[in-house]
Design an enzyme around this catalytic site. Structure first.
Site, short mmCIF file in Angstrom:
data_model
loop_
_atom_site.label_atom_id
_atom_site.label_comp_id
_atom_site.label_asym_id
_atom_site.label_seq_id
_atom_site.Cartn_x
_atom_site.Cartn_y
_atom_site.Cartn_z
N GLY A 237 7.32 -8.67 17.15
CA GLY A 237 6.61 -8.67 15.87
C GLY A 237 6.53 -10.04 15.21
N HIS A 238 5.86 -10.09 14.09
CA HIS A 238 5.65 -11.36 13.39
C HIS A 238 6.95 -11.93 12.82
CE1 HIS A 238 4.18 -8.87 9.64
NE2 HIS A 238 5.37 -8.52 10.00
N ASN A 239 7.04 -13.25 12.86
CA ASN A 239 8.18 -14.00 12.29
C ASN A 239 9.48 -13.83 13.06
OD1 ASN A 239 6.36 -14.40 10.09
ND2 ASN A 239 7.09 -12.50 9.19
#
Lengths: 340, 340, 340
Positions: A237-239
């Site tokens: 996922g993001h980050n």
């Protein structure tokens, strides 16, 4: 390629017991090897095949030397030495530099003269491809992407805009890097998309398996540090931030904004919740669910292995009443104490 | 883009405490923001970074106003307002209408003059592409597909024949919609394929993540209603019906012929069995397995978080004997009662 | 296509009760069928729709004949017979032989004259495509690949070098076969890649779902025997051997070097560990984890279905203390015995 055992021994720094002039030309498992082939013993599960192996030589630890019926190449780490010998017999095919006439490359992209760009590849504005890098058929490189040297993209990889890929990276077919993270905000029941304006940075010597997805950051960046190895069909996922030399097996799902340390190992089909921190040297066994941050190195599990279905159904019924069972036991303890 | 805090406040309808003439040009997290950047506080996990933030202003709830050391943009829902500000600073790139010369478009397809068709895209017979829709590189649109307006297909998406996609839909790279469902019938040990003759209908404002698969219906259609948001690597079987504004996180597997209500949320790596009905407003937490229909709104779970491995192994051994344990407790209860 | 019930009955070998001249032109579910359509009753969950069906005829078992309000087509296996009727009304579209001008085919590849090669397909050196095989748009066939006859590759499939695909095989969009297995060896904290020099052999009549990955063998080959059916987003590791006529549902992960027998069924989102052996005729229900070899045919499970979240949290807390609970019960048993 044909080679003598003597040359193989010197290539991997092994002590050879047997005829150094014996010719070998391939590798095989202990069970299937024929004369002219080299085998190895690393996983103890295959020890039972050693006694009857037909290999010309076996790469082996000193402790197994006496049990080996053929020539031995004695090393400290047979699996690592086997890897070297595979590289000796099967060298990587050479890259033929050049841009296939069917590739569509923006005039503002910068392609190193020693890079190879395959058929139907698309490279958009201002992207930079390093020396010796090979982009195979059907890959799509959006704008402002940077790829280091000696990196290899297998067919149909998609790199979204502005991401950065290191050197000696391997991306298997169907990998997608830099697509939007799952950033949505709920406004009275309706989901609004949060624009994802971060990017993805992939370090050197990273390998990423088939059809794996790595999302771009929401605000900051998704980071995969050097030497990380990711298997097929993993979702990141993001980050997310993955520390150097961590290995992640197939079908793992890592939710957004989680940080995983260096030298971790994550077993297949495990899930890691979002916004967590996992320290260095953590091992998560397969089919586990990580719901909270992990602050101490060690091995963690929550997978349950299968049981025969009729027994399992009774167990599930008992699990559903486990709270009651624990209360009953507490009550029994009280009763016993009262009677004393 | 540079903007004043006063303009940002008026754009998102915030109450500004601080200098309306202060110039800002970007967004960042509380922890990493520098002067000239706006930040926001939404997730309580990040409250600890508020005190030391270097942001020029923070989008914040009134209750957190006193703790904010810099200018504040006071709103009811900081996350929604942050989303708006991202849109202000990072507007979507404009679509340049036209068909790339390398695209292969059937003469019987109908492409709106304001649509953009990227390199190497294939659009087959009688498919219809709406106004302002952008089909990025390498997408394959089979025959008789209908796509609404202002929809965006990222690279290498595959839409199988006869499916229908709404307006303002976003399909991330590698999405496949309309492949055959897993319809097989067993005839004396040999599997026979059941032809899959239904289709897929995707409503308006749906977003579907990277490498997600949605199968066509066996007889009837697979339906994804408006506003549904689906993350990466989700698998949706044939004849599934997902109600409006439901959100599905990464790596979820939904088996065939299941109906999920509106405004549901399905956590990552969960599995939902086939032929079930789940009502509106159901939340399934991550790593859960749904084996039966759910008739009441609420939150449901079956994921087990990890434990240190040695303890977990003892627990698994106990789980396998849980039926015995429950019998022992029942026996003890009898013994106690007898003695009274 | 329009047909009489009499012709349908004779096509599937059914006993017809009703007017053999009645015209039918399509199929539908019991619930949605209108006059002119045929339906079927196979799954008992849908028995409740039989009474009110508007279908012109229902394919049915003899035991349900009396409950059928319309014409009946009586057969032994309604689901198999329904599959045949679908094939009758919806015959496979004919393949138009030829190579699309945009396809890039190596001069040393061998393409049968009756095969069809779609737009933007790439076929590299010395690959062989059999009679009647259809390679759809955007597929990439690397060198030395062999594909049998009447096989179908949907768009954007990637076949890596030297793999072998049987006849009448179906590969759905985004399938990747023959990418490197996850072979890495750890040398003082740094992962070294083990070159993967085996290949993949896919038997006849295999079907493989969207975005599924099958890795090439490390040393020996990955084998998928004839008649195996694999759903979407399955991950199959290197050296795995899957026996004939086994069916694997969506999102299953099978780790390397595991052997699965013939006629097995693996439920969705299950995981099977590496280096295991599973005998013929084993059923693994969905969401299960297989941690050890399975030596007896039968059904095995470890999935736990969801419960309301507040109860589930209490249960999880009890599971974490299950070892203590079992000790308490053992202690209570001792206390009781002492008192006797």
């Amino acid at each position: 390629m044909t080679c003598t055992l003597g040359k193989v021994a010197s290539y991997i720094g092994a002590e050879l017991t047997g005829d150094p002039g014996c010719e070998v030309s391939d590798l095989a498992t202990l069970e299937s090897a024929k004369p002219g082939q080299i085998s190895f013993l690393s996983n103890r599960k295959y020890y039972r095949f050693l006694k009857h192996t037909k290999a010309s030589a076996v790469i082996i630890k000193r402790e197994d030397l006496d049990a080996c019926p053929v020539s031995s190449l004695v090393v400290d780490d047979p699996y690592m030495s086997y890897a070297s010998v595979v590289g000796l017999f099967y060298p990587e095919p050479e890259i033929v530099p050049g841009i296939h006439p069917s590739a569509i490359v923006s005039p503002s992209a910068s392609i190193d003269g020693s890079a190879a760009i395959g058929p139907n590849v698309i490279i958009e504005d201002k992207s930079v491809i390093g020396a010796g890098t090979f982009i195979d058929s059907g890959c799509v490189i959006k704008s402002d992407v940077t790829i280091g040297s000696n990196t290899r993209l297998y067919p149909n990889v998609v790199l979204c805009h502005s991401i950065s890929i290191g050197s000696r990276v391997i991306l298997h077919p169907g990998v997608v890097i830099g697509s939007d993270g799952f950033g949505i905000a709920n406004n009275k029941g309706i989901w609004t998309k949060i624009p994802q304006i971060g990017t993805v940075i992939i370090g050197d010597d990273v390998e990423i398996g088939t059809n794996t997805s790595i999302d771009r950051g929401a605000l900051e960046n998704t980071l995969i540090e050097q030497g990380v190895k990711i298997d097929n069909q993993v979702q990141i996922g993001h980050n997310v931030h993955i520390g150097a030399h961590t290995a992640i097996a197939g079908c793992v799902a890592i939710a957004g904004s989680t940080t995983i340390g260096k030298h971790c190992m994550i077993g297949g089909l495990s899930a890691i919740n979002g916004h967590l921190e996992i320290v260095d040297n953590v091992v998560i066994t397969g089919c586990s669910a990580v719901g909270n941050s992990i602050n101490s190195p060690g091995t963690y599990s929550s997978g349950i292995p299968v049981t025969e279905v009729r027994l399992w159904r009774r167990i599930v019924a008992r699990i559903r009443k486990l709270d009651d069972l624990a209360r009953k036991v507490a009550k029994l303890e009280e009763d016993i104490i009262e009677k004393r």
